[in-house]
Design an enzyme around this catalytic site. Structure first.
Site, mmCIF file in Angstrom:
data_model
loop_
_atom_site.group_PDB
_atom_site.id
_atom_site.type_symbol
_atom_site.label_atom_id
_atom_site.label_comp_id
_atom_site.label_asym_id
_atom_site.label_seq_id
_atom_site.Cartn_x
_atom_site.Cartn_y
_atom_site.Cartn_z
ATOM 1 N N TYR A 188 -7.239 5.127 -9.099
ATOM 2 C CA TYR A 188 -8.145 5.304 -7.971
ATOM 3 C C TYR A 188 -7.663 6.371 -6.985
ATOM 4 O O TYR A 188 -8.443 6.857 -6.167
ATOM 5 C CB TYR A 188 -8.360 3.970 -7.241
ATOM 6 N N ASP A 229 -6.729 -5.709 -12.047
ATOM 7 C CA ASP A 229 -6.206 -5.347 -13.361
ATOM 8 C C ASP A 229 -5.733 -3.897 -13.446
ATOM 9 O O ASP A 229 -5.119 -3.503 -14.442
ATOM 10 C CB ASP A 229 -7.235 -5.622 -14.460
#
Length: 430
Positions: free
Chosen positions: A244, A166
């Site tokens: 990330y 997601d």
């Protein structure tokens, strides 16, 4: 349709079932089987689902099973969301990595490799059993590290396993909001690996709106990634990275912050499973979202960011596109083919993909930014070294997988991690 959810006692399963309850499309899922090795967790989540379905007369039926082969028979779709070693395993990954002076986040760095080493053998066994007991089923993999696990399973399932995440959709939704358009009206030019990708453009009616956004610091820093990376760095990149990538671009700061999310979630979920109910689940879910990547922020998450990308909606859209042969374009983890020139055809990449009854195929996108090519190719080597180590059980290959990771970058540190980690030390003995 019959949907089997592996990891059916997992905390996020009610999100999937809630999406199924709201689905009124023809050919929707009518039968759900939850599989888990932990009967008590299955009972807890089964109770939450029963509360959700209490006033819905045509809710999909729910059954539970601790027998994998029995659960798989007759499946049309299999949703894999397992956590090998549970949250205790994640907490150990983070603790050991931190003790060795490197990042331990569950899909990034030493933590990601450790998670992959114990997950890949289980994922491969599941893939083999699906090929026997549900050979016509499509597998949607959300098990982390998602790209690595999808690649390991594809050796046995071919293109019938598709990975989802997601994060790219969450990024796309926030960027679309910042430029004042609906995500459904935009095409996201996104390329990379799972948890290692870049948004290179957001196109609406043939026009790329990203350059204008990059030139406006106020709008750029109005959403999560803008706050996380800062306008100056995003302009330097000329792209917006997946959140990330903060662990790569600001690695020293991340290590100093000493994230221990696994331990936090372990304690949080102990409380939920001790007294499960829909109310306690929803309260715990909201707290979980509010604290997501908290170590990277100086302030609380914006309310607009709490829903993330909605992985359950991605899974639902993917199932509908395949089952109804209704074309859709989704950012997925699929074989590269010729999409990214820096990787081979079989490498699992995360890019926009065209989905229909034949599965998912990557579409043409901009290439990974020049400064990202080294990271992407290095991480693909690490993923494959981890898969090889997990299959062979050889300590030397486990050390190699860790040592080659850019966020470890030391053979001696890799050896220390293997020797200090309770799972790795047991499996990968000298």
């Amino acid at each position: 349709m019959k949907l089997v959810i592996l990891g059916g006692g997992g905390f996020r399963v009610p999100l999937v079932y809630r999406a199924l309850l709201a689905d009124r499309s023809p050919g929707r899922v009518t039968e759900v089987v939850l599989h888990d090795l932990d009967a008590s967790r299955l009972a807890a989540i089964g109770g939450v689902l029963a509360e959700l379905a209490a006033d819905i007369s045509d809710a999909p039926s729910v059954t539970t099973s601790t027998d994998l082969d029995e659960a798989l028979r007759g499946a049309d779709f299999v949703f894999s969301a397992i956590r090998v070693g549970g949250l205790a395993g994640r907490a150990a990954d983070e603790r050991v990595a931190a003790g060795c002076g490197v990042l331990g986040q569950e899909t990034v760095g030493a933590g990601g490799v450790a998670y992959g080493l114990r997950t890949v053998p289980v994922a491969i066994d599941i893939a083999r059993r699906i090929s026997v007991h549900a050979p016509d089923a499509w597998v949607i993999n959300f098990t982390n590290p998602a790209g690595m696990v999808t690649e390991a399973m594809s050796a046995h399932l071919g293109n019938r396993v598709i990975g989802i995440c997601d994060s790219p959709v969450g990024l796309g939704r926030r960027v679309a909001r910042a430029v004042g358009v609906e995500l459904e009206d935009a095409w996201l030019d996104y390329a990379g690996l799972n948890h290692l990708g870049w948004l290179r453009g957001i196109h609406v009616q043939g026009r790329d709106l990203l350059p204008d956004l990059l030139s406006d610091a106020g709008r750029l820093e109005s959403f999560e990634e803008g706050k996380l990376f800062g306008a100056e760095w995003l302009r330097t990149l000329g792209a917006i990275p997946n959140e990330y990538l903060h662990y790569y671009y600001f690695n020293r700061e991340a290590v100093e912050a000493g994230a221990s999310r696994g331990a936090f979630l372990l304690e949080q979920q102990k409380q939920f499973y001790a007294a499960p109910s829909y109310e306690s689940w929803d309260r715990t879910r909201l707290e979980r979202e509010q604290t997501y990547m908290a170590e990277t922020r100086d302030e609380e998450r914006d309310n607009d960011d709490l829903d993330g990308g909605g992985y359950e909606q991605i899974a639902l859209a993917l199932m509908h596109a395949i089952a109804s042969d209704k074309r859709a374009t989704l950012i997925l983890n699929v074989p590269n083919r010729t999409t990214l020139s820096c990787l081979d055809a079989d490498a699992i990449v995360e890019v926009p993909s065209l989905v229909d009854a034949n599965g998912a195929r990557p579409v043409a996108v901009s290439q990974v930014p020049d400064e990202g090519v080294g990271l992407v190719t290095a991480l693909k080597v690490v993923e494959r070294a981890t898969i090889r180590a997990a299959i062979s059980g050889e300590r030397a290959h486990a050390v190699k997988a860790l040592a080659l990771h850019p966020l470890v970058a030391s053979v001696n540190v890799a050896r220390k991690i293997v020797d200090a980690h309770p799972f790795l030390a047991e499996v990968f003995r000298s």
